[in-house]
Design an enzyme around this catalytic site. Structure first.
Site, mmCIF file in Angstrom:
data_model
loop_
_atom_site.group_PDB
_atom_site.id
_atom_site.type_symbol
_atom_site.label_atom_id
_atom_site.label_comp_id
_atom_site.label_asym_id
_atom_site.label_seq_id
_atom_site.Cartn_x
_atom_site.Cartn_y
_atom_site.Cartn_z
ATOM 1 N NE ARG A 73 49.414 10.004 41.651
ATOM 2 C CZ ARG A 73 48.414 10.758 41.174
ATOM 3 N NH1 ARG A 73 48.461 12.086 41.301
ATOM 4 N NH2 ARG A 73 47.387 10.211 40.573
ATOM 5 C CG ASP A 107 47.115 3.098 36.088
ATOM 6 O OD1 ASP A 107 46.634 3.069 37.229
ATOM 7 O OD2 ASP A 107 46.603 2.486 35.119
ATOM 8 C CG HIS A 122 40.007 12.299 35.755
ATOM 9 N ND1 HIS A 122 39.570 11.741 36.928
ATOM 10 C CD2 HIS A 122 38.989 13.089 35.332
ATOM 11 C CE1 HIS A 122 38.366 12.189 37.221
ATOM 12 N NE2 HIS A 122 37.978 12.996 36.263
ATOM 13 C CB CYS A 133 53.502 26.140 23.733
ATOM 14 S SG CYS A 133 54.662 24.754 23.715
ATOM 15 C CB ALA A 226 35.414 0.986 51.514
HETATM 16 C C1 BV8 Z 1 35.836 20.399 36.416
HETATM 17 C C2 BV8 Z 1 43.856 13.481 37.739
HETATM 18 C C3 BV8 Z 1 35.080 22.380 35.371
HETATM 19 C C4 BV8 Z 1 44.950 14.109 38.532
HETATM 20 C C5 BV8 Z 1 41.823 13.826 39.020
HETATM 21 C C6 BV8 Z 1 31.445 20.456 44.292
HETATM 22 C C7 BV8 Z 1 30.538 19.539 43.820
HETATM 23 C C8 BV8 Z 1 30.741 18.899 42.620
HETATM 24 C C9 BV8 Z 1 31.883 19.151 41.887
HETATM 25 C C10 BV8 Z 1 32.775 20.034 42.372
HETATM 26 C C11 BV8 Z 1 32.570 20.706 43.564
HETATM 27 N N1 BV8 Z 1 33.645 21.521 43.753
HETATM 28 C C12 BV8 Z 1 34.509 21.385 42.725
HETATM 29 C C13 BV8 Z 1 33.988 20.497 41.890
HETATM 30 C C14 BV8 Z 1 34.563 20.057 40.681
HETATM 31 C C15 BV8 Z 1 35.707 19.079 40.935
HETATM 32 C C16 BV8 Z 1 35.314 17.992 41.924
HETATM 33 O O1 BV8 Z 1 34.612 17.075 41.572
HETATM 34 N N2 BV8 Z 1 35.775 18.120 43.178
HETATM 35 C C17 BV8 Z 1 35.468 17.113 44.169
HETATM 36 C C18 BV8 Z 1 36.652 16.950 45.106
HETATM 37 C C19 BV8 Z 1 34.202 17.535 44.894
HETATM 38 N N3 BV8 Z 1 35.955 18.490 39.643
HETATM 39 C C20 BV8 Z 1 36.810 19.093 38.829
HETATM 40 O O2 BV8 Z 1 37.464 20.058 39.112
HETATM 41 C C21 BV8 Z 1 36.895 18.489 37.433
HETATM 42 N N4 BV8 Z 1 36.862 19.563 36.476
HETATM 43 O O3 BV8 Z 1 34.847 20.311 37.099
HETATM 44 O O4 BV8 Z 1 36.088 21.385 35.527
HETATM 45 C C22 BV8 Z 1 35.483 23.158 34.191
HETATM 46 C C23 BV8 Z 1 34.698 23.088 33.043
HETATM 47 C C24 BV8 Z 1 35.062 23.857 31.953
HETATM 48 C C25 BV8 Z 1 36.208 24.651 31.986
HETATM 49 C C26 BV8 Z 1 37.012 24.686 33.140
HETATM 50 C C27 BV8 Z 1 36.638 23.937 34.251
HETATM 51 C C28 BV8 Z 1 38.216 17.777 37.237
HETATM 52 C C29 BV8 Z 1 38.255 16.557 38.107
HETATM 53 C C30 BV8 Z 1 39.499 15.727 37.770
HETATM 54 C C31 BV8 Z 1 40.538 15.900 38.829
HETATM 55 N N5 BV8 Z 1 41.664 15.022 38.528
HETATM 56 N N6 BV8 Z 1 42.822 13.032 38.666
HETATM 57 C C32 BV8 Z 1 45.672 13.097 39.360
HETATM 58 O O5 BV8 Z 1 45.428 11.887 39.268
HETATM 59 O O6 BV8 Z 1 46.552 13.565 40.134
HETATM 60 S S1 BV8 Z 1 40.684 13.240 40.096
HETATM 61 C C33 BV8 Z 1 41.302 11.931 41.007
HETATM 62 O O7 BV8 Z 1 40.320 11.591 41.978
HETATM 63 C C34 BV8 Z 1 41.489 10.665 40.249
HETATM 64 O O8 BV8 Z 1 41.840 10.793 38.929
HETATM 65 C C35 BV8 Z 1 40.168 9.977 40.330
HETATM 66 O O9 BV8 Z 1 39.484 10.138 39.147
HETATM 67 C C36 BV8 Z 1 39.403 10.771 41.313
HETATM 68 C C37 BV8 Z 1 38.627 9.910 42.256
HETATM 69 O O10 BV8 Z 1 39.498 9.028 42.736
HETATM 70 P P1 BV8 Z 1 39.156 7.448 42.693
HETATM 71 O O11 BV8 Z 1 39.617 6.891 41.400
HETATM 72 O O12 BV8 Z 1 37.743 7.197 43.036
HETATM 73 O O13 BV8 Z 1 40.132 7.036 43.825
HETATM 74 P P2 BV8 Z 1 39.911 7.240 45.379
HETATM 75 O O14 BV8 Z 1 41.239 7.119 46.034
HETATM 76 O O15 BV8 Z 1 39.053 8.447 45.648
HETATM 77 O O16 BV8 Z 1 38.994 5.984 45.732
HETATM 78 C C38 BV8 Z 1 39.484 4.669 45.498
HETATM 79 C C39 BV8 Z 1 38.305 3.757 45.681
HETATM 80 O O17 BV8 Z 1 38.713 2.431 45.419
HETATM 81 C C40 BV8 Z 1 37.765 3.778 47.106
HETATM 82 O O18 BV8 Z 1 36.347 3.822 47.041
HETATM 83 C C41 BV8 Z 1 38.238 2.439 47.691
HETATM 84 O O19 BV8 Z 1 37.302 1.920 48.614
HETATM 85 C C42 BV8 Z 1 38.272 1.577 46.470
HETATM 86 N N7 BV8 Z 1 39.232 0.471 46.510
HETATM 87 C C43 BV8 Z 1 40.502 0.487 47.019
HETATM 88 N N8 BV8 Z 1 41.066 -0.712 46.812
HETATM 89 C C44 BV8 Z 1 40.157 -1.482 46.149
HETATM 90 C C45 BV8 Z 1 38.984 -0.730 45.967
HETATM 91 N N9 BV8 Z 1 37.892 -1.206 45.359
HETATM 92 C C46 BV8 Z 1 37.947 -2.490 44.904
HETATM 93 N N10 BV8 Z 1 39.046 -3.275 45.028
HETATM 94 C C47 BV8 Z 1 40.152 -2.811 45.646
HETATM 95 N N11 BV8 Z 1 41.225 -3.622 45.779
HETATM 96 ZN ZN ZN Z 2 56.186 25.055 25.246
#
Ligand code: BV8
Ligand code: ZN
Length: 251
Positions: A73, A107, A122, A133, A226
């Protein structure tokens, strides 16, 4: 298409809002050729899902698989250029008195488009650190090899403690940077207008931001190609490519 093609009240709200907050997701980098978060699970990684790769447990279980995915990526990011929506956001910041930019993207395309003070909710692909560490790790120059040979690349070792180097992103079940998250929540509460570009609204707590804005009586514009989880919360939903629509809306 011109701004006259959009709902007049939305255009007025955009023009009159003194304090604008912008939240971006992978959709704004899609037109730079960066796979959206869900699309990044194609090709070599098509048999995985995000929650199986973007977690500390996945890294501990198979560090080379996870590091290989992130290097693939990162390679895409290094080879990419900011697109029209990154540039439009940067230009907008120059024109308005108060614009806050929060991104879920890992990015640096907002920065390379000229945006300053980009708040990465994120984390970032470009700032790896030691898994043990936390020591920052300086990535070598140049574009990493695409992991053709399979999808595993052994992560580098920390110079300070010998631990494995991990991507500088926030994984699932990891806490977001508290100061950035609280700043985003405050910005959603107190802005005149929240602009949400290219996010599926699936991942929490960031997906909660539009609800925070709405329940504080703020107007919300969403541009997405979408339907998203945020459609019912946003005041105006504009369907289409952000790279084409957002610059037009601002024109
Ligand atoms: C936390 C970094 C607690 C890594 C990412 C149940 C309910 C609610 C929450 C949860 C649950 N179960 C678990 C959770 C918590 C969990 C979560 O939300 N899970 C989801 C799956 C339900 N969240 C977490 O774990 C977060 N942490 O809760 O911690 C805690 C607190 C204290 C102490 C310890 C723990 C952490 C979440 C962060 C995860 N990391 N990214 C990496 O990148 O590899 S998330 C990752 O997905 C991305 O960073 C991004 O932020 C996220 C969503 O992705 P999008 O950016 O929306 O991209 P996606 O592909 O999904 O969609 C693209 C969109 O663009 C589409 O809609 C498409 O139609 C549109 N599009 C495409 N092209 C275009 C366009 N629109 C316009 N123009 C275009 N041209
Ligand atoms: Zn180290």
């Amino acid at each position: 298409m011109t701004s006259a093609d959009f709902q007049p009240k939305m255009v007025t709200a955009l023009r009159e809002a003194k304090k604008k907050t912008v939240l971006t997701g992978a959709g704004v980098s899609a037109e730079s050729g960066i796979p959206t978060f869900r699309d990044a699970l194609t090709g070599l990684w098509q048999h995985f899902d995000a929650e199986r790769l973007a977690t500390p447990e996945a890294f501990q279980r198979d560090p080379a698989l996870v590091w290989g995915w992130y290097e693939w990526r990162r390679m895409k990011v290094l080879a990419a250029q900011p697109n029209a929506v990154h540039l439009a956001i940067s230009a907008l910041a120059d024109r308005v008195s108060h614009l806050s930019l929060f991104t879920q993207n890992v990015d640096d395309l907002h920065e390379r488009a000229g945006s300053t003070d980009v708040q990465h909710l994120h984390g970032s692909l470009l700032h790896p650190r030691c898994f043990e560490c936390g020591n920052p790790f300086t990535l070598p120059d140049g574009i990493p090899e695409e992991p053709h040979a399979g999808r595993r690349l052994s992560p580098p070792k920390c110079q300070a403690c010998g631990g494995l180097v991990r991507p500088g992103v926030v994984w699932f079940n990891e806490a977001l940077p508290a100061h950035i998250l609280s700043s985003a929540m405050e910005s959603a509460r107190s802005c005149d207008l929240l602009i949400v570009l290219g996010t599926s609204g699936v991942v929490y707590p960031v997906a909660h931001l539009p609800e925070v804005a709405r329940s504080s009586g703020r107007k919300i514009i969403q541009i997405n190609s979408a339907p998203s989880e945020l459609d019912s919360i946003c005041t105006w939903n504009v369907r289409g490519r952000a790279g084409q629509l957002f610059p037009t809306l601002l024109s």
